[in-house]
Design a protein around this motif. Structure first.
Motif, PDB file in Angstrom:
ATOM      1  N   LEU A 122       0.842  -1.195   0.000  1.00 50.12           N
ATOM      2  CA  LEU A 122       0.000   0.000   0.000  1.00 50.12           C
ATOM      3  C   LEU A 122       0.877   1.245   0.000  1.00 50.12           C
ATOM      4  CD1 LEU A 122      -2.690  -0.990   2.651  1.00 50.12           C
ATOM      5  CD2 LEU A 122      -2.958  -0.928   0.166  1.00 50.12           C
ATOM      6  N   ALA A 123       0.613   2.151  -0.926  1.00 50.62           N
ATOM      7  CA  ALA A 123       1.349   3.414  -0.993  1.00 50.62           C
ATOM      8  C   ALA A 123       0.537   4.545  -0.389  1.00 50.62           C
ATOM      9  CB  ALA A 123       1.687   3.748  -2.442  1.00 50.62           C
ATOM     10  N   LYS A 124      -0.803   4.416  -0.413  1.00 51.66           N
ATOM     11  CA  LYS A 124      -1.689   5.466   0.099  1.00 51.66           C
ATOM     12  C   LYS A 124      -2.947   4.834   0.659  1.00 51.66           C
ATOM     13  CE  LYS A 124      -3.749   9.884  -0.825  1.00 51.66           C
ATOM     14  NZ  LYS A 124      -4.380   9.850   0.446  1.00 51.66           N
ATOM     15  N   VAL A 125      -3.419   5.363   1.786  1.00 50.46           N
ATOM     16  CA  VAL A 125      -4.659   4.911   2.404  1.00 50.46           C
ATOM     17  C   VAL A 125      -5.540   6.140   2.619  1.00 50.46           C
ATOM     18  CG1 VAL A 125      -5.699   3.882   4.462  1.00 50.46           C
ATOM     19  CG2 VAL A 125      -3.563   2.955   3.548  1.00 50.46           C
ATOM     20  N   THR A 126      -6.778   6.076   2.165  1.00 46.65           N
ATOM     21  CA  THR A 126      -7.757   7.136   2.397  1.00 46.65           C
ATOM     22  C   THR A 126      -8.890   6.546   3.219  1.00 46.65           C
ATOM     23  OG1 THR A 126      -7.226   8.218   0.305  1.00 46.65           O
ATOM     24  CG2 THR A 126      -9.316   8.805   1.333  1.00 46.65           C
ATOM     25  N   ARG A 181      -5.808   0.909  12.390  1.00 41.06           N
ATOM     26  CA  ARG A 181      -4.795   1.093  11.349  1.00 41.06           C
ATOM     27  C   ARG A 181      -3.451   0.550  11.824  1.00 41.06           C
ATOM     28  NH1 ARG A 181      -5.447   6.098  10.715  1.00 41.06           N
ATOM     29  NH2 ARG A 181      -3.663   6.804  11.925  1.00 41.06           N
ATOM     30  N   ARG A 222       4.043   2.641   6.992  1.00 40.23           N
ATOM     31  CA  ARG A 222       3.434   3.958   7.032  1.00 40.23           C
ATOM     32  C   ARG A 222       3.206   4.518   5.619  1.00 40.23           C
ATOM     33  NH1 ARG A 222       2.277   2.572  11.486  1.00 40.23           N
ATOM     34  NH2 ARG A 222       3.249   3.272  13.381  1.00 40.23           N
ATOM     35  N   PRO A 223       2.139   4.063   4.941  1.00 39.38           N
ATOM     36  CA  PRO A 223       1.831   4.646   3.640  1.00 39.38           C
ATOM     37  C   PRO A 223       1.298   6.069   3.819  1.00 39.38           C
ATOM     38  CG  PRO A 223       0.088   3.146   4.295  1.00 39.38           C
ATOM     39  CD  PRO A 223       1.181   3.036   5.328  1.00 39.38           C
ATOM     40  N   ALA A 224       1.254   6.832   2.755  1.00 45.50           N
ATOM     41  CA  ALA A 224       0.638   8.158   2.804  1.00 45.50           C
ATOM     42  C   ALA A 224      -0.793   7.984   3.297  1.00 45.50           C
ATOM     43  CB  ALA A 224       0.655   8.796   1.423  1.00 45.50           C
ATOM     44  N   LEU A 225      -1.264   8.928   4.097  1.00 41.41           N
ATOM     45  CA  LEU A 225      -2.548   8.770   4.756  1.00 41.41           C
ATOM     46  C   LEU A 225      -3.390  10.034   4.619  1.00 41.41           C
ATOM     47  CD1 LEU A 225      -4.417   7.238   6.760  1.00 41.41           C
ATOM     48  CD2 LEU A 225      -3.078   8.299   8.593  1.00 41.41           C
ATOM     49  N   THR A 226      -4.646   9.845   4.258  1.00 37.74           N
ATOM     50  CA  THR A 226      -5.629  10.922   4.255  1.00 37.74           C
ATOM     51  C   THR A 226      -6.837  10.436   5.043  1.00 37.74           C
ATOM     52  OG1 THR A 226      -4.941  11.694   2.073  1.00 37.74           O
ATOM     53  CG2 THR A 226      -7.112  12.389   2.828  1.00 37.74           C
TER      54      THR A 226
END
Length: 57
Positions: free
Chosen positions: A12-16, A32, A40-44
Motif C-alpha cells: 500500500l502506498a496510500k490509504v484514504t 490502522r 506507514r503509507p501516505a494517509l488521508t
C-alpha cells in the motif's frame, strides 16, 4: 483484495479513510496500527457526514 493480487499491506502506498464522525479517530488509528504495523503509507483521513449512521467508516 490484496491477497488475490498476491500483495500485502506492505504494497500500500496510500490509504484514504472516511470517518462518519471525529469521535472515531482514535479507534481508526488503533485499527490502522493493528493492520499496518510499522508500515506507514501516505494517509488521508476525511471526516464527513454520511448517509447512514450504520456506516462508521
Amino acid at each position: 483484495m490484496l491477497a488475490e493480487a498476491d500483495l500485502t499491506t506492505r504494497n500500500l502506498a496510500k490509504v484514504t479513510t472516511y470517518l462518519a464522525d471525529r469521535r472515531y479517530r482514535e479507534a481508526n488509528a488503533r485499527i490502522r496500527a493493528e493492520v499496518l504495523g510499522d508500515h506507514r503509507p501516505a494517509l488521508t483521513i476525511i471526516i464527513t457526514d454520511i448517509y447512514s449512521e450504520a456506516w462508521l467508516l
